[in-house]
Design a protein around this motif. Structure first.
Motif, PDB file in Angstrom:
ATOM      1  N   ALA A  88       0.822  -1.217   0.000  1.00  0.00           N
ATOM      2  CA  ALA A  88       0.000   0.000   0.000  1.00  0.00           C
ATOM      3  C   ALA A  88       0.853   1.262   0.000  1.00  0.00           C
ATOM      4  N   ASP A 229      -0.669  -5.865   4.189  1.00  0.00           N
ATOM      5  CA  ASP A 229      -0.465  -6.143   2.758  1.00  0.00           C
ATOM      6  C   ASP A 229      -0.485  -7.645   2.494  1.00  0.00           C
ATOM      7  N   GLY A 404      -1.236  -1.246  -3.745  1.00  0.00           N
ATOM      8  CA  GLY A 404      -2.410  -2.092  -3.910  1.00  0.00           C
ATOM      9  C   GLY A 404      -2.708  -2.499  -5.329  1.00  0.00           C
TER      10      GLY A 404
END
Length: 525
Positions: A88, A229, A404
């Protein structure tokens, strides 16, 4: 039929099941799984994970995969995207602010979250017949006991050795050097990781001590990766893309994979009488090289994370191919190929399995470059991929790096369908070469009537940014003719890709083929 007085390989013919892949131990494991009651999914997972021990420079549990699956008893094909996402915290703007113009090829910024293990767990649960523990048992044994290093593996390993850094040098070198042919490579840390996955599934990798090891190691190297993540990683089912060529349909994995590039290439080639050309002559290579330049330019413009790819239909439309084909001069090369969106590499494994019920699996699994990023986790020795190098830093581009997001991927599994029936799962390894390799393989089959093994064995060419690469299978006269057409001809410094295929005859016989450019083979029973 091949000349039996010359070096070559015969096809592998069987009726119950066949596996074709790039290492014989993995092929044997896949057949063992089939004979013990597993299906093609079980066998493909088992063989693929073993390949991470047999060919650690090519693939491993720190990498990604894509899968095309034909279930037993039907000809519909399911695609599974097992590619991981950027953490991210990844930011293209931040990298541009540091003066970077590309994601560092071997930098910590290139490390995306591994997606393959999540995909293997999902495949096993949704389609497998055996337990995950049974499927992973061979890889656990080989990781503990070790695997003798094969010739092609040793060749690649030596070339990649300088890129190993820190903990990776401890886990993937022997006495500080790349192993020689026949030396035994062991990976006890990976064996322990696989045992945890066998016990509790994906949580054994994406949560707990294994995930903590990966996150801590990445953050110590300057990464932004977090436990969140890893925990959020999830593969996705989707539908293949397809396109016709001379009576067959080529099925490819959709974006973020580059498979549509092969469809576009074949659509362009369909405007030329390829079948009327010398199969190994300069004219065919020239047309293919020009189609490659045009198709790859489209790829670099359009293909990205599926949520950001908006012009796929345009890329696959017959009108687009017709306009691009009209740009090709049959006797003169256009300017050199534009730089590829990702650096060219060769580091991928492919495995295909067809079982007695005619479930067919086409699976490709990679860490991108040789040993990926060159980094490994400090406790378990998980080698991290560098798939983030497939992003661009161009602001506003569909494939612009972002947290992402999945990068554009080079690895592409393929299948051929004829008359509504899936007739062949296949794949061609070799990074950026893969769409060109798919198009060349299909053309060898349908334009020149070659059997799968002959179509794989045949010499290859590739229009790369540095010039038109020719394997040594082409005579000097062909190179001279291409140079006269304006191509910058360069000898290929290594084999172009590696391929595997299984032809499903309508008689019920399975015909396996395997590329001599790799160490592997096809096996059946």
């Amino acid at each position: 039929m091949r000349d039996f007085q010359m070096p070559g390989r015969s096809a592998v013919l069987a009726t119950n099941g066949v596996c074709a892949t790039s290492h014989p131990l993995a092929a044997k494991v896949a057949i063992d799984i089939l004979q013990s009651g597993g299906n093609a999914v079980d066998a493909a997972i088992a063989g693929a994970v073993v390949l991470g021990i047999c060919e650690p420079q090519m693939t491993g549990i720190g990498g990604d995969c894509f899968v095309l699956l034909k279930p037993a008893g039907e000809d519909g094909v399911v695609a599974l995207n097992g590619s991981g996402r950027a953490p991210a915290g990844l930011s293209a703007a931040e990298m541009r602010d540091r003066g970077l113009t590309a994601v560092p090829l071997r930098g910590i910024e290139s490390v995306t979250v591994p997606g393959a293990i999540d995909a293997f767990c999902r495949l096993s649960a949704d389609w497998g017949r055996l337990s995950l523990a049974e499927t992973l048992a061979p890889a656990i044994r080989y990781a503990d006991e070790g695997v003798p290093v094969a010739p092609r593996v040793a060749f690649d390993w030596a070339g990649d050795e300088p890129d190993l850094k820190g903990a990776a040098r401890d886990f993937y070198l022997m006495g500080g050097k790349a192993p020689q042919v026949g030396q035994v490579f062991r990976a006890p840390g990976q064996a322990e990781v696989l045992r945890r996955i066998a016990r509790v599934g994906r949580a054994g990798f994406y949560e707990g001590e294994v995930a903590e090891d990966m996150v801590a190691s990445l953050r110590a190297l300057g990464g932004t990766h977090t436990a969140e993540d890893f925990a959020a990683t999830a593969c996705t089912y989707t539908d293949p893309v397809s396109g016709p060529y001379q009576g067959i349909d080529l099925l490819e994995h959709p974006p973020n994979g580059q498979g549509a590039t092969a469809n576009l290439m074949l659509n362009i080639l369909s405007h030329f009488d390829i079948a009327g050309m010398d199969p190994w002559g300069a004219d065919r290579i020239h047309i293919e090289a020009e189609a490659t330049k045009l198709a790859y330019d489209a790829r670099n413009r359009f293909i990205a994370d599926a949520d950001h790819t908006t012009r796929l239909a345009h890329m696959l439309s017959p009108e687009t191919a017709a306009r691009l084909a009209a740009l090709i001069d049959p006797k003169r090369a256009m300017p050199s190929a534009a730089p590829l969106a990702e650096a060219v590499h060769r580091d991928t494994i492919y495995i295909t399995v067809v079982d007695r019920d005619r479930m067919a699996v086409s699976l490709i699994y990679s860490i991108f470059w040789g040993f990926g990023s060159g980094f490994a986790s400090s406790r378990f020795g998980i080698n991290f991929q560098n798939r983030g190098a497939g992003f661009t830093l161009e602001a506003g581009h569909p494939n612009e790096a972002a947290g992402g997001k999945r990068p554009m991927h080079t690895i592409i599994p393929g299948m051929i369908r004829k008359g509504g029936r899936v007739t062949m799962p296949f794949g061609v390894m070799g990074g950026a070469y893969q769409p060109c390799g798919h198009a060349r393989f299909v053309s060898n089959l349908v334009d020149f009537g070659q059997d799968p093994q002959a179509a794989i064995d045949a010499p290859r060419a590739f229009s790369a940014p540095e010039g038109l690469k020719l394997e040594r299978g082409y005579p000097a006269a062909v190179a001279a003719s291409l140079a006269e057409m304006g191509h910058k001809v360069v000898p290929a410094d290594e084999p172009l890709g590696g391929a595997q295929a299984i032809l499903i005859h309508d008689t019920g016989v399975l015909e396996g083929a395997s590329d001599p450019r790799k160490d592997g083979c096809a096996l059946g029973y």
